[in-house]
Design a protein around this motif. Sequence first.
Motif, short mmCIF file in Angstrom:
data_model
loop_
_atom_site.label_atom_id
_atom_site.label_comp_id
_atom_site.label_asym_id
_atom_site.label_seq_id
_atom_site.Cartn_x
_atom_site.Cartn_y
_atom_site.Cartn_z
N LEU A 81 -4.35 9.71 2.25
CA LEU A 81 -4.23 9.57 3.71
C LEU A 81 -3.68 8.18 4.01
O LEU A 81 -4.36 7.18 3.78
CB LEU A 81 -5.60 9.74 4.37
CG LEU A 81 -6.36 11.03 4.06
CD1 LEU A 81 -7.76 10.98 4.67
CD2 LEU A 81 -5.61 12.23 4.58
N ASP A 82 -2.44 8.12 4.50
CA ASP A 82 -1.85 6.81 4.81
C ASP A 82 -2.03 6.52 6.29
O ASP A 82 -1.31 7.05 7.13
CB ASP A 82 -0.36 6.80 4.42
CG ASP A 82 0.20 5.37 4.36
OD1 ASP A 82 -0.48 4.43 4.83
OD2 ASP A 82 1.32 5.19 3.86
N GLU A 83 -3.01 5.73 6.60
CA GLU A 83 -3.35 5.33 7.97
C GLU A 83 -3.48 6.53 8.92
O GLU A 83 -2.75 6.63 9.91
CB GLU A 83 -2.31 4.34 8.50
CG GLU A 83 -2.21 3.11 7.60
CD GLU A 83 -1.58 1.94 8.34
OE1 GLU A 83 -2.00 1.70 9.49
OE2 GLU A 83 -0.69 1.29 7.77
N PRO A 84 -4.44 7.41 8.65
CA PRO A 84 -4.56 8.61 9.48
C PRO A 84 -5.12 8.35 10.88
O PRO A 84 -5.03 9.23 11.73
CB PRO A 84 -5.53 9.49 8.69
CG PRO A 84 -6.37 8.52 7.93
CD PRO A 84 -5.44 7.39 7.57
N LYS B 226 0.83 -1.22 0.00
CA LYS B 226 0.00 0.00 0.00
C LYS B 226 0.86 1.27 0.00
O LYS B 226 0.68 2.15 -0.83
CB LYS B 226 -0.94 0.00 1.23
CG LYS B 226 -1.83 -1.23 1.32
CD LYS B 226 -2.72 -1.19 2.55
CE LYS B 226 -1.98 -1.24 3.89
NZ LYS B 226 -1.22 -2.48 4.15
N SER B 227 1.79 1.32 0.96
CA SER B 227 2.62 2.54 1.04
C SER B 227 3.51 2.67 -0.18
O SER B 227 3.75 3.79 -0.67
CB SER B 227 3.47 2.52 2.32
OG SER B 227 2.63 2.59 3.45
N THR B 228 3.98 1.54 -0.70
CA THR B 228 4.80 1.59 -1.92
C THR B 228 3.99 2.18 -3.07
O THR B 228 4.48 3.03 -3.83
CB THR B 228 5.29 0.17 -2.29
OG1 THR B 228 5.94 -0.40 -1.16
CG2 THR B 228 6.23 0.20 -3.47
MG LIG Z 1 2.23 1.16 4.86
#
Ligand SMILES: [Mg+2]
Length: 257
Positions: free
Chosen positions: A173-176, A45-47
């Motif tokens: 939004l990455d895991e807000p 996901k973050s990638t």
């Molecule tokens: Mg991640």
Amino acid sequence: MTSIPIVRLENVGKQYGKVVSLRNVSLEIGSNEIVGLIGDNGAGKSTLIKVLTGVEPPTTGTLYIRGKKIDAASYSVKEAHNLRIETVYQDSSLGEKQPLWRNFFVGRPITNWIGLIDVKAEKRIAEHIMRTTIGFRGAGIDVDTPVSRLSGGERQGVAIGRAMHFESDLIVLDEPTVALALKEVQRVLDFIRSIKAGGRSCIYIEHNIHHVHEVCDRLVVLDRGEVALDVPAASLSYNELADFLMSLHAPRTASAN
Ligand SMILES: [Mg+2]
Ligand SMILES: Nc1ncnc2c1ncn2[C@@H]1O[C@H](COP(=O)(O)OP(=O)(O)OP(=O)(O)O)[C@@H](O)[C@H]1O
């Protein structure tokens, strides 16, 4: 959907040495949609977000923004900003001791004709964003409140409000909601709804699938670097989504060939 998507990934792959983080990912983010990006730890996901927001170039594949092919060699976070794509990280790098209004304009100050920061204009705009865009009505909070006095949810609100002010039409939004109390999580979900109401789009990465299912228009599941599901959120119930995610964990039977 007939309009040109804000972002389109075509067969994007990303490899770190021998680790394959993304494999053949094709995905579109349309205008005014909230897309939930789900998947296990390490699913990519973050990638995916890093490739999309100019932090890292893809190893293979192509990225299009509003229909225009992006040259991976010159794409950068700054270029993504110019193309109205903003990312709000969990630790949104707000200045703890600085008043709220200053945080809206970090890195992109409003200056007057002799190049000095226009404090009055910044305060006025910060006040406007707080009241209208993100609906801050918190007792005792105003533009002069230092960030250190804000709750986790309110901090996310400032970061989201900032992204909205800069006219981004895709906010990532990455895991807000990690480490937020329940009430604060609801606040962040409200901010996400305000992104939608403001006519913008959002990619929302979240491990709590209740929240994703509740607030998203579309759900994309990544599994070991590949898109395993890409459907309208309304097309499956929360339980069906949970079952699907469980099925990804089930030991795979030997493939048929
Ligand atoms: Mg991640
Ligand atoms: N800079 C890097 N160097 C080497 N491997 C990396 C790097 N960044 C990510 N990876 C690997 O790529 C895979 C995907 O990682 P990624 O951070 O995208 O997962 P994620 O879905 O965001 O997980 P999480 O939910 O834990 O945040 C993992 O196997 C990870 O170890």
